[in-house]
Design a protein around this motif. Structure first.
Motif, PDB file in Angstrom:
ATOM      1  N   SER A  30       0.808  -1.215   0.000  1.00 59.68           N
ATOM      2  CA  SER A  30       0.000   0.000   0.000  1.00 59.68           C
ATOM      3  C   SER A  30       0.844   1.269   0.000  1.00 59.68           C
ATOM      4  O   SER A  30       0.312   2.368  -0.117  1.00 59.68           O
ATOM      5  CB  SER A  30      -0.932   0.011   1.217  1.00 59.68           C
ATOM      6  N   MET A  31       2.172   1.116   0.097  1.00 57.72           N
ATOM      7  CA  MET A  31       3.044   2.290   0.122  1.00 57.72           C
ATOM      8  C   MET A  31       3.299   2.781  -1.295  1.00 57.72           C
ATOM      9  O   MET A  31       3.483   1.993  -2.222  1.00 57.72           O
ATOM     10  CB  MET A  31       4.396   1.967   0.763  1.00 57.72           C
ATOM     11  N   SER A  32       3.345   4.098  -1.474  1.00 60.72           N
ATOM     12  CA  SER A  32       3.720   4.624  -2.777  1.00 60.72           C
ATOM     13  C   SER A  32       4.949   5.527  -2.688  1.00 60.72           C
ATOM     14  O   SER A  32       5.779   5.530  -3.589  1.00 60.72           O
ATOM     15  CB  SER A  32       2.561   5.384  -3.424  1.00 60.72           C
ATOM     16  N   VAL A  33       5.063   6.302  -1.636  1.00 58.67           N
ATOM     17  CA  VAL A  33       6.204   7.192  -1.450  1.00 58.67           C
ATOM     18  C   VAL A  33       6.703   7.044  -0.018  1.00 58.67           C
ATOM     19  O   VAL A  33       5.888   6.975   0.914  1.00 58.67           O
ATOM     20  CB  VAL A  33       5.821   8.667  -1.711  1.00 58.67           C
ATOM     21  N   LEU A  34       8.008   6.968   0.142  1.00 58.19           N
ATOM     22  CA  LEU A  34       8.600   6.985   1.476  1.00 58.19           C
ATOM     23  C   LEU A  34       9.391   8.265   1.651  1.00 58.19           C
ATOM     24  O   LEU A  34      10.117   8.677   0.740  1.00 58.19           O
ATOM     25  CB  LEU A  34       9.480   5.772   1.709  1.00 58.19           C
ATOM     26  N   GLY A  35       9.233   8.887   2.797  1.00 60.82           N
ATOM     27  CA  GLY A  35       9.897  10.159   3.022  1.00 60.82           C
ATOM     28  C   GLY A  35      10.549  10.240   4.388  1.00 60.82           C
ATOM     29  O   GLY A  35      10.281   9.431   5.273  1.00 60.82           O
ATOM     30  N   TRP A  36      11.422  11.221   4.488  1.00 65.19           N
ATOM     31  CA  TRP A  36      12.040  11.566   5.768  1.00 65.19           C
ATOM     32  C   TRP A  36      11.627  12.986   6.135  1.00 65.19           C
ATOM     33  O   TRP A  36      11.651  13.890   5.284  1.00 65.19           O
ATOM     34  CB  TRP A  36      13.558  11.474   5.682  1.00 65.19           C
ATOM     35  N   PHE A  37      11.270  13.141   7.379  1.00 63.84           N
ATOM     36  CA  PHE A  37      10.932  14.443   7.939  1.00 63.84           C
ATOM     37  C   PHE A  37      11.783  14.643   9.185  1.00 63.84           C
ATOM     38  O   PHE A  37      12.347  13.681   9.720  1.00 63.84           O
ATOM     39  CB  PHE A  37       9.450  14.500   8.323  1.00 63.84           C
ATOM     40  N   ARG A  38      11.868  15.867   9.663  1.00 59.10           N
ATOM     41  CA  ARG A  38      12.616  16.111  10.898  1.00 59.10           C
ATOM     42  C   ARG A  38      11.938  17.201  11.706  1.00 59.10           C
ATOM     43  O   ARG A  38      11.253  18.066  11.162  1.00 59.10           O
ATOM     44  CB  ARG A  38      14.064  16.478  10.598  1.00 59.10           C
ATOM     45  N   GLN A  39      12.154  17.119  13.004  1.00 59.61           N
ATOM     46  CA  GLN A  39      11.596  18.103  13.913  1.00 59.61           C
ATOM     47  C   GLN A  39      12.668  18.530  14.897  1.00 59.61           C
ATOM     48  O   GLN A  39      13.116  17.741  15.726  1.00 59.61           O
ATOM     49  CB  GLN A  39      10.382  17.548  14.654  1.00 59.61           C
ATOM     50  N   ALA A  40      13.078  19.778  14.768  1.00 63.27           N
ATOM     51  CA  ALA A  40      14.068  20.345  15.673  1.00 63.27           C
ATOM     52  C   ALA A  40      13.371  20.803  16.951  1.00 63.27           C
ATOM     53  O   ALA A  40      12.155  21.061  16.951  1.00 63.27           O
ATOM     54  CB  ALA A  40      14.775  21.511  15.004  1.00 63.27           C
ATOM     55  N   PRO A  41      14.122  20.928  18.047  1.00 70.63           N
ATOM     56  CA  PRO A  41      13.515  21.349  19.317  1.00 70.63           C
ATOM     57  C   PRO A  41      12.775  22.678  19.189  1.00 70.63           C
ATOM     58  O   PRO A  41      13.321  23.649  18.676  1.00 70.63           O
ATOM     59  CB  PRO A  41      14.728  21.482  20.244  1.00 70.63           C
ATOM     60  N   GLY A  42      11.525  22.687  19.613  1.00 70.71           N
ATOM     61  CA  GLY A  42      10.738  23.899  19.588  1.00 70.71           C
ATOM     62  C   GLY A  42      10.226  24.314  18.225  1.00 70.71           C
ATOM     63  O   GLY A  42       9.668  25.403  18.073  1.00 70.71           O
ATOM     64  N   LYS A  43      10.402  23.448  17.226  1.00 71.12           N
ATOM     65  CA  LYS A  43       9.978  23.794  15.868  1.00 71.12           C
ATOM     66  C   LYS A  43       9.018  22.746  15.327  1.00 71.12           C
ATOM     67  O   LYS A  43       8.880  21.663  15.866  1.00 71.12           O
ATOM     68  CB  LYS A  43      11.192  23.925  14.944  1.00 71.12           C
ATOM     69  N   GLU A  44       8.364  23.095  14.238  1.00 70.49           N
ATOM     70  CA  GLU A  44       7.437  22.167  13.616  1.00 70.49           C
ATOM     71  C   GLU A  44       8.195  21.115  12.811  1.00 70.49           C
ATOM     72  O   GLU A  44       9.343  21.318  12.403  1.00 70.49           O
ATOM     73  CB  GLU A  44       6.469  22.934  12.702  1.00 70.49           C
TER      74      GLU A  44
END
Length: 119
Positions: A30-44
């Protein structure tokens, strides 16, 4: 459902490298795209990179172009993020995510792995 588990985070000096891994299990068809995201301290949480599971096409946010490389191993149901020339601004919790082919949304998320870059 798809389960995602990240690994490979850690503490590294500026200029160093890390390789993040994301192992997918469950209904991987069921997967089509795999991504990486990141969240720094105090940020979105912000987008870093993604790869089309079928075609292998890759995309990057401007701040990591030329330094990070995303890749996949379909046989292992895994996606990787090779991070070179790391800078302190790369410090964040990194999340692996996958889009649901039916919704085209990032419906599946890992628990995250901490990357800390010291100056």
């Amino acid at each position: 459902q798809v389960q995602l588990v990240e690994s490979g985070g850690g503490l590294v000096q500026a200029g160093g490298s890390l390789r993040l891994s994301c192992a997918a299990s469950g209904d991987t068809f069921s997967m089509s795209v795999l991504g990486w995201f990141r969240q720094a301290p105090g940020k979105e949480r912000t987008y870093v990179s993604n790869i089309n599971w079928s075609s292998g096409s890759t995309y990057y946010t401007n701040s990591v172009k030329g330094r990070f490389t995303i890749s996949r191993d379909k046989a292992k149901n895994a996606v990787y993020l090779q991070m070179n020339s790391l800078i302190p601004e790369d410090t964040a919790v990194y999340y692996c995510a996958a889009t649901n082919r039916a919704t085209s949304r990032y419906d599946y998320w890992g628990q995250g792995t901490q990357v800390t870059v010291s100056s």
